[in-house]
Structures are given as C-alpha cells and as structure tokens.
Scaffold this motif. Structure first.
Motif, short mmCIF file in Angstrom:
data_model
loop_
_atom_site.label_atom_id
_atom_site.label_comp_id
_atom_site.label_asym_id
_atom_site.label_seq_id
_atom_site.Cartn_x
_atom_site.Cartn_y
_atom_site.Cartn_z
N ALA A 40 0.89 -1.33 0.03
CA ALA A 40 -0.01 -0.06 0.07
C ALA A 40 0.79 1.26 0.13
O ALA A 40 0.43 2.25 -0.70
N GLN A 41 2.02 1.18 0.68
CA GLN A 41 2.83 2.35 0.86
C GLN A 41 3.30 2.72 -0.53
O GLN A 41 3.61 3.63 -1.09
N ALA A 42 3.88 1.57 -1.28
CA ALA A 42 4.56 1.54 -2.64
C ALA A 42 3.71 2.16 -3.58
O ALA A 42 3.91 2.80 -4.23
N ALA A 43 2.30 1.69 -3.45
CA ALA A 43 1.19 1.93 -4.41
C ALA A 43 0.90 3.59 -4.08
O ALA A 43 0.81 4.27 -5.11
N THR A 44 1.03 4.06 -2.92
CA THR A 44 0.80 5.53 -2.82
C THR A 44 1.77 6.24 -3.22
O THR A 44 1.64 7.29 -4.09
N GLN A 45 3.17 5.67 -3.25
CA GLN A 45 4.48 6.52 -3.69
C GLN A 45 4.33 6.51 -5.26
O GLN A 45 4.47 7.48 -5.76
N VAL A 46 3.95 5.25 -5.92
CA VAL A 46 3.86 5.36 -7.35
C VAL A 46 2.71 6.30 -7.82
O VAL A 46 2.84 6.84 -8.55
N TRP A 47 1.72 6.31 -7.15
CA TRP A 47 0.50 7.29 -7.44
C TRP A 47 1.01 8.59 -7.34
O TRP A 47 0.70 9.49 -8.07
N ASP A 48 1.60 8.79 -6.56
CA ASP A 48 2.07 10.28 -6.23
C ASP A 48 2.96 10.77 -7.34
O ASP A 48 2.93 11.69 -7.84
N GLY A 49 3.99 9.61 -7.75
CA GLY A 49 4.75 9.97 -8.72
C GLY A 49 4.27 10.35 -10.10
O GLY A 49 4.39 10.85 -10.88
N ALA A 53 4.25 13.35 -12.38
CA ALA A 53 4.42 13.32 -13.91
C ALA A 53 3.61 13.80 -14.85
O ALA A 53 3.83 14.40 -15.65
N GLY A 54 2.30 13.39 -14.38
CA GLY A 54 1.15 13.96 -15.15
C GLY A 54 1.16 15.45 -15.41
O GLY A 54 0.77 16.12 -16.43
N GLN A 55 1.32 16.11 -14.20
CA GLN A 55 1.14 17.49 -13.69
C GLN A 55 2.04 18.00 -14.87
O GLN A 55 2.12 19.00 -15.35
N ASP A 59 1.72 20.61 -17.99
CA ASP A 59 2.36 22.03 -17.94
C ASP A 59 3.22 22.24 -19.05
O ASP A 59 3.32 23.40 -19.58
N LYS A 60 3.91 21.14 -19.76
CA LYS A 60 4.64 21.29 -20.77
C LYS A 60 3.99 21.22 -21.87
O LYS A 60 4.73 21.37 -23.24
N THR A 61 2.82 20.74 -22.13
CA THR A 61 2.16 20.30 -23.62
C THR A 61 1.55 21.63 -24.03
O THR A 61 0.96 22.27 -23.27
N PRO A 62 1.64 21.68 -25.21
CA PRO A 62 1.19 23.05 -25.75
C PRO A 62 -0.42 22.91 -25.78
O PRO A 62 -1.20 21.86 -25.83
N ASP A 63 -1.06 24.07 -25.62
CA ASP A 63 -2.49 24.37 -25.50
C ASP A 63 -3.24 23.43 -26.45
O ASP A 63 -4.48 22.77 -26.31
N PRO A 64 -2.82 23.71 -27.64
CA PRO A 64 -3.74 22.91 -28.76
C PRO A 64 -3.78 21.49 -28.43
O PRO A 64 -5.00 20.91 -29.04
N LEU A 65 -2.51 20.94 -28.16
CA LEU A 65 -2.78 19.57 -27.95
C LEU A 65 -3.41 19.16 -26.81
O LEU A 65 -4.32 18.24 -26.75
N LEU A 66 -3.55 19.78 -25.71
CA LEU A 66 -4.16 19.61 -24.68
C LEU A 66 -5.94 19.74 -24.95
O LEU A 66 -6.63 18.96 -24.50
#
Length: 104
Positions: A40-49, A53-55, A59-66
């Motif tokens: 469960a701890q590892a899953a939480t760490q993976v989820w947070d990571g 990464a998704g954020q 943030d780096k993806t151009p607006d038209p692509l979003l």
C-alpha cells in the motif's frame, strides 16, 4: 451474428472479471499484513509520482494538443458502452484465435 458475438464477449468479460476477483481475494487472504502494508505504501508512492509526472507533462504540453486530448476524452466518455463492447469483442476474438492456434 453480431448480437451473438456481443453476448459471448460480455459473458467472457464477466467470467474474466470473476476469475480476477477470485484471484485477488486468494492473494489478499494468503498475504501477510506486513506485505500488504508495504504494498500500500509503494502504491501510494507510485500514485504520487504518476500524479507529479502527469502534472509536469500537462504543464509542458502545448494548449492546442491539450484541447485535442480533452475532446478525445469527452468523446470516449460519451461512447463508453460502445468502447467497452468493442474492447470485449476484440478480447474475445484474440482468445478464440489463441485457442485455435494452440490446437494445431
């Protein structure tokens, strides 16, 4: 024939879901609590990571692509049942093909 394929795919999907639930219960019941806690701890760490990464990617993806990705997600949500049936049919066809290949 299409209706039969859909029904068969639905039946197979239900059977797969049942087997997966049984396997998950079996693993959960036979796994020590300390291992479950660490998992469960590892899953939480993976989820947070993954969230970070998704954020970062957003943030780096151009607006038209979003915008295009948002439109695709909206279309997928609107056709969820069609996508699920299509996925189930594809899985059924793959399973049938694999079973036929093993018989040869």
């Amino acid at each position: 024939m299409k209706q039969q394929t859909i029904e068969k795919a639905s039946l197979i999907a239900d059977q797969i879901r049942e087997k997966a639930e049984q396997a998950a219960r079996l693993v959960r019941d036979s796994t020590p609590d300390s291992v479950l806690d660490k998992t469960a701890q590892a899953a939480t760490q993976v989820w947070d990571g993954a969230t970070r990464a998704g954020q970062y990617a957003a943030d780096k993806t151009p607006d038209p692509l979003l915008e295009k990705a948002g439109q695709a997600a909206t279309a997928a949500r609107g056709n969820r049942s069609r996508l699920l049936v299509t996925g189930a049919v594809i899985i059924a066809l793959v399973l049938v093909r694999r079973s036929r290949a093993h018989r040869r």
